[in-house]
Design an enzyme around this catalytic site. Structure first.
Site, PDB file in Angstrom:
ATOM      1  N   GLY A 186      -0.451   4.654   0.279  1.00  0.00           N
ATOM      2  CA  GLY A 186      -1.095   5.623   0.746  1.00  0.00           C
ATOM      3  C   GLY A 186       0.010   6.419   1.527  1.00  0.00           C
ATOM      4  N   PHE A 187      -0.692   7.366   2.638  1.00  0.00           N
ATOM      5  CA  PHE A 187       0.032   8.173   3.385  1.00  0.00           C
ATOM      6  C   PHE A 187       1.067   7.183   4.088  1.00  0.00           C
ATOM      7  CE2 PHE A 187      -3.649  11.121   2.846  1.00  0.00           C
ATOM      8  CZ  PHE A 187      -2.784  12.179   2.452  1.00  0.00           C
TER       9      PHE A 187
ATOM     10  N   GLY B 199       0.705  -1.152  -0.088  1.00  0.00           N
ATOM     11  CA  GLY B 199      -0.019  -0.022   0.072  1.00  0.00           C
ATOM     12  C   GLY B 199       0.927   1.195  -0.182  1.00  0.00           C
TER      13      GLY B 199
ATOM     14  N   ASP C 187      -5.192   3.484   8.002  1.00  0.00           N
ATOM     15  CA  ASP C 187      -6.571   3.111   7.887  1.00  0.00           C
ATOM     16  C   ASP C 187      -6.854   1.577   8.239  1.00  0.00           C
ATOM     17  OD1 ASP C 187      -7.247   5.650   7.558  1.00  0.00           O
ATOM     18  OD2 ASP C 187      -8.339   5.457   5.673  1.00  0.00           O
TER      19      ASP C 187
ATOM     20  N   VAL D  32      -1.534  -7.177  -4.176  1.00  0.00           N
ATOM     21  CA  VAL D  32      -1.377  -8.257  -3.403  1.00  0.00           C
ATOM     22  C   VAL D  32      -2.710  -9.145  -2.982  1.00  0.00           C
ATOM     23  CG1 VAL D  32      -0.729  -8.629  -0.999  1.00  0.00           C
ATOM     24  CG2 VAL D  32       0.471  -7.004  -2.260  1.00  0.00           C
TER      25      VAL D  32
ATOM     26  N   GLU E 236     -18.204  17.383   3.022  1.00  0.00           N
ATOM     27  CA  GLU E 236     -17.379  17.806   2.029  1.00  0.00           C
ATOM     28  C   GLU E 236     -17.895  17.506   0.419  1.00  0.00           C
ATOM     29  OE1 GLU E 236     -13.378  16.812   2.969  1.00  0.00           O
ATOM     30  OE2 GLU E 236     -13.055  18.005   4.737  1.00  0.00           O
TER      31      GLU E 236
HETATM   32  C1  LIG Z   1     -12.736  11.309  -0.007  1.00  0.00           C
HETATM   33  C2  LIG Z   1     -11.787  11.239   1.344  1.00  0.00           C
HETATM   34  C3  LIG Z   1     -11.465  12.630   1.781  1.00  0.00           C
HETATM   35  C4  LIG Z   1     -10.512  12.663   3.160  1.00  0.00           C
HETATM   36  N1  LIG Z   1     -10.243  13.740   3.445  1.00  0.00           N
HETATM   37  C5  LIG Z   1      -9.216  13.804   4.617  1.00  0.00           C
HETATM   38  C6  LIG Z   1      -8.815  15.211   4.934  1.00  0.00           C
HETATM   39  O1  LIG Z   1      -9.426  16.267   4.602  1.00  0.00           O
HETATM   40  N2  LIG Z   1      -7.991  14.961   6.235  1.00  0.00           N
HETATM   41  C7  LIG Z   1      -7.427  13.800   6.257  1.00  0.00           C
HETATM   42  O2  LIG Z   1      -6.711  13.949   7.534  1.00  0.00           O
HETATM   43  N3  LIG Z   1      -7.839  12.557   5.877  1.00  0.00           N
HETATM   44  C8  LIG Z   1      -8.748  12.511   5.109  1.00  0.00           C
HETATM   45  N4  LIG Z   1      -9.205  11.595   4.639  1.00  0.00           N
HETATM   46  C9  LIG Z   1      -8.681  10.078   5.358  1.00  0.00           C
HETATM   47  C10 LIG Z   1      -7.343   9.857   4.928  1.00  0.00           C
HETATM   48  O3  LIG Z   1      -7.261  10.067   3.141  1.00  0.00           O
HETATM   49  C11 LIG Z   1      -6.967   8.359   4.905  1.00  0.00           C
HETATM   50  O4  LIG Z   1      -6.975   8.182   6.621  1.00  0.00           O
HETATM   51  C12 LIG Z   1      -5.528   8.129   4.717  1.00  0.00           C
HETATM   52  O5  LIG Z   1      -5.533   8.097   2.998  1.00  0.00           O
HETATM   53  C13 LIG Z   1      -5.249   6.537   5.069  1.00  0.00           C
HETATM   54  O6  LIG Z   1      -3.913   6.403   4.607  1.00  0.00           O
HETATM   55  P1  LIG Z   1      -3.442   4.757   4.425  1.00  0.00           P
HETATM   56  O7  LIG Z   1      -2.020   5.086   3.837  1.00  0.00           O
HETATM   57  O8  LIG Z   1      -3.809   3.968   5.574  1.00  0.00           O
HETATM   58  O9  LIG Z   1      -4.158   4.132   3.216  1.00  0.00           O
HETATM   59  P2  LIG Z   1      -4.787   4.865   1.655  1.00  0.00           P
HETATM   60  O10 LIG Z   1      -4.341   6.330   1.529  1.00  0.00           O
HETATM   61  O11 LIG Z   1      -5.996   4.486   1.409  1.00  0.00           O
HETATM   62  O12 LIG Z   1      -3.772   3.784   0.933  1.00  0.00           O
HETATM   63  C14 LIG Z   1      -3.933   2.557   0.866  1.00  0.00           C
HETATM   64  C15 LIG Z   1      -2.982   2.142  -0.397  1.00  0.00           C
HETATM   65  O13 LIG Z   1      -3.181   0.474  -0.512  1.00  0.00           O
HETATM   66  C16 LIG Z   1      -3.437   0.177  -1.694  1.00  0.00           C
HETATM   67  N5  LIG Z   1      -3.729  -1.231  -1.563  1.00  0.00           N
HETATM   68  C17 LIG Z   1      -4.893  -1.657  -0.858  1.00  0.00           C
HETATM   69  N6  LIG Z   1      -5.121  -2.914  -1.111  1.00  0.00           N
HETATM   70  C18 LIG Z   1      -4.111  -3.331  -1.788  1.00  0.00           C
HETATM   71  C19 LIG Z   1      -3.623  -4.591  -2.259  1.00  0.00           C
HETATM   72  N7  LIG Z   1      -4.446  -5.654  -2.051  1.00  0.00           N
HETATM   73  N8  LIG Z   1      -2.557  -4.920  -3.080  1.00  0.00           N
HETATM   74  C20 LIG Z   1      -1.839  -3.640  -3.548  1.00  0.00           C
HETATM   75  N9  LIG Z   1      -2.082  -2.571  -3.147  1.00  0.00           N
HETATM   76  C21 LIG Z   1      -3.143  -2.306  -2.169  1.00  0.00           C
HETATM   77  C22 LIG Z   1      -4.262   1.112  -2.423  1.00  0.00           C
HETATM   78  O14 LIG Z   1      -4.384   1.269  -3.807  1.00  0.00           O
HETATM   79  C23 LIG Z   1      -3.859   2.484  -1.730  1.00  0.00           C
HETATM   80  O15 LIG Z   1      -2.909   3.152  -2.654  1.00  0.00           O
HETATM   81  C24 LIG Z   1     -10.097  11.312   3.515  1.00  0.00           C
HETATM   82  C25 LIG Z   1     -10.253  10.359   2.969  1.00  0.00           C
HETATM   83  C26 LIG Z   1     -11.425  10.138   2.137  1.00  0.00           C
HETATM   84  C27 LIG Z   1     -11.821   8.744   1.270  1.00  0.00           C
END
Ligand SMILES: Cc1cc2nc3c(=O)[nH]c(=O)nc-3n(C[C@H](O)[C@H](O)[C@H](O)COP(=O)(O)OP(=O)(O)OC[C@H]3O[C@@H](n4cnc5c(N)ncnc54)[C@H](O)[C@@H]3O)c2cc1C
Length: 442
Positions: free
Chosen positions: A24-25, A22, A312, A91, A182
């Site tokens: 993401g952030f 993943g 998340d 994955v 939002e």
């Molecule tokens: C519409 C929206 C608005 C938001 N606004 C805000 C905000 O204003 N402020 C704030 O602080 N937070 C905000 N959030 C929340 C914030 O974006 C999330 O908390 C944050 O992105 C979580 O980061 P993460 O790295 O845990 O997961 P994610 O950013 O969801 O990244 C997970 C990554 O894992 C990858 N992945 C998943 N499963 C697999 C797999 N099986 N194989 C390979 N890759 C995989 C996905 O493609 C993705 O790129 C918002 C969320 C959304 C949906």
């Protein structure tokens, strides 16, 4: 079963192999922290091949930004870091005891340390029809599907205005948390301020944005002042609030509410809740609230000292037992912290318990309208000051990711100074793919 602790292993010339699922952030922050560590080799895997900036997804859905503005190519982000390898692959399963991951093409990637940072997915709470007919907003693909559907509905109704009687210009947003609020605010601007310039004769048939929530307030996690301010700002923007009522069923062309009302609609956007990404299910890792993977204070999974879960997808414990919220800052900080603990393991200095620096919570309702509760003491802001705080916190999130800032700055400038402005290309019906809604849509 307890996995071998992640010691630098001789079979790999003292290099610790870290596999991050993943980008993401959380995943990107972890990889960034390890990027200067020559004793680690990092493989970061994402099914999309890019990092997407989720907080700006609804700006994509309402044509304020183009997809490329918030999509950052992973290989490019780590091009200068020779110990970080990026892979575009899904994955399909993880084996926490070896540890290793299996990819959709059948290949496996072995690790000394496995980092699960796969994010979240929509939780439809088994509402009949919701998974099939409502669109969540978690990915760029979701956001583009919403934009295409909006443009398609306006185009078709412009050609045949009587379609409006079937609800083609009525848009339902489910869930009045930050994502729903939002989205409803941005959608209201889109349908009331942007589309009337594109299809002037449609002003007579009118369009509607309806925000539905089972709770009695919008933004329930915020203070009473914020509830009042947000509800007033949404209503001022023409959003109809349907509170204290559940969504009983979603169908292709309508939504049925718990009070028996039926709303004819052309598009339902689901912001009604979230749970752990599919990968958490069947992973063999302990799952708690929302299917999220339980972690210890040092962010490793109980019983699996070589496996971290972050952002998340994880239940990150707090003193009060509630767990940290699903926020960009939690994900980013947990990623950075896990990277620090992996380095501590390599050095043999001992892992530290995660300490979250609370930036507060905030939601943007529209131009010059936002609510923010800043810091641990939840200092309350609304209006322009909250809008400025939102911009500051999100600029920092973006900068910490190491992503390109240009589009964000240009968007903030346009959003503030040129309300209702959109690129003609993003509104052009000939440039959209006819959206597929529901199960199996990409
Ligand atoms: C519409 C929206 C608005 C938001 N606004 C805000 C905000 O204003 N402020 C704030 O602080 N937070 C905000 N959030 C929340 C914030 O974006 C999330 O908390 C944050 O992105 C979580 O980061 P993460 O790295 O845990 O997961 P994610 O950013 O969801 O990244 C997970 C990554 O894992 C990858 N992945 C998943 N499963 C697999 C797999 N099986 N194989 C390979 N890759 C995989 C996905 O493609 C993705 O790129 C918002 C969320 C959304 C949906």
């Amino acid at each position: 079963m307890v996995a071998t602790p992640p010691a630098a292993d001789d079979g790999h010339r003292g290099i610790t192999r870290v596999v991050i699922v993943g980008a993401g952030f959380a995943g990107v922050a972890c990889a960034r922290r390890l990027a200067d560590e020559p004793r680690a080799h990092v493989t970061i895997i994402d099914s999309t091949g890019y990092h997407q900036f989720q907080p700006l997804l609804y700006q994509i859905a309402t044509a304020e930004l183009a997809p490329e503005d918030i999509r950052f190519d992973l290989a490019g982000m780590f091009a200068r870091n020779s110990n970080v390898e990026t892979r575009t692959a899904e994955v399909v399963s993880i084996d926490p005891s070896r540890p290793s991951v299996t990819l959709a093409d059948g290949g496996t990637v072995e690790a000394d340390v496995l980092v699960v940072a796969a994010g979240a997915q929509a939780n439809f709470f088994r509402t009949p029809g919701a998974e099939e007919f409502a669109v969540p907003l978690y990915s760029l693909a979701d956001a583009e599907r919403i934009r295409s559907r909006l443009i398609e509905l306006f185009r078709d109704t412009a050609a045949k205005p009587e379609l409006a009687d079937e609800g083609t210009l009525t848009f339902v947003v489910v869930g009045a948390g930050p994502t729903g609020v939002e989205t409803a605010g941005a959608l209201a601007e889109f349908v009331h301020d942007v589309m009337p310039h594109v299809h002037p004769h449609l002003t007579t048939v009118g369009s509607k944005v309806i925000l539905v929530d089972i709770g009695h307030t919008v933004l329930s996690a915020f203070s009473d002042e914020a509830h009042t301010y947000a509800a007033k700002s949404l209503r001022r923007r023409g959003v109809e609030l349907r509170l204290a009522v559940s969504v009983k069923e979603v169908a292709a062309d309508h939504v049925t509410l718990g009070d028996g009302t039926t709303i004819k609609t052309g598009l339902v956007i689901w912001g009604g809740g979230q749970m752990a990404a599919p990968l958490a299910f069947g992973s063999g890792l302990p799952q708690g609230r929302g299917g999220r993977i339980d972690v210890r204070p040092d962010l490793t999974v109980p019983g699996f000292p070589a496996v971290y879960a972050l952002g998340d997808v994880a239940n990150i414990p707090t003193g009060d037992g509630n767990g940290l919220p699903q926020l960009g800052s939690v994900a980013q900080q947990s990623g950075d912290w896990a990277g620090g603990n992996i380095i501590a393991d390599i050095e043999g200095t001992g892992r530290q318990s995660f300490e979250y620096k609370d930036k507060g919570i905030m939601a943007m309702i529209g131009r010059k309208a936002a609510v923010a509760e800043i810091g641990q003491r939840r200092h309350e802001l609304d209006g322009r000051l909250a809008f400025a705080a939102w911009l500051g916190v999100h600029a920092q999130l973006l900068a910490n990711t190491g992503a390109e800032m240009r589009a964000f700055i240009a968007w903030a400038d346009e959003f503030y100074l040129r309300p209702g402005h959109r690129s003609a290309e993003l509104l052009d019906p000939s440039k959209i793919d006819t959206p597929r809604i529901g199960k199996g849509a990409p």
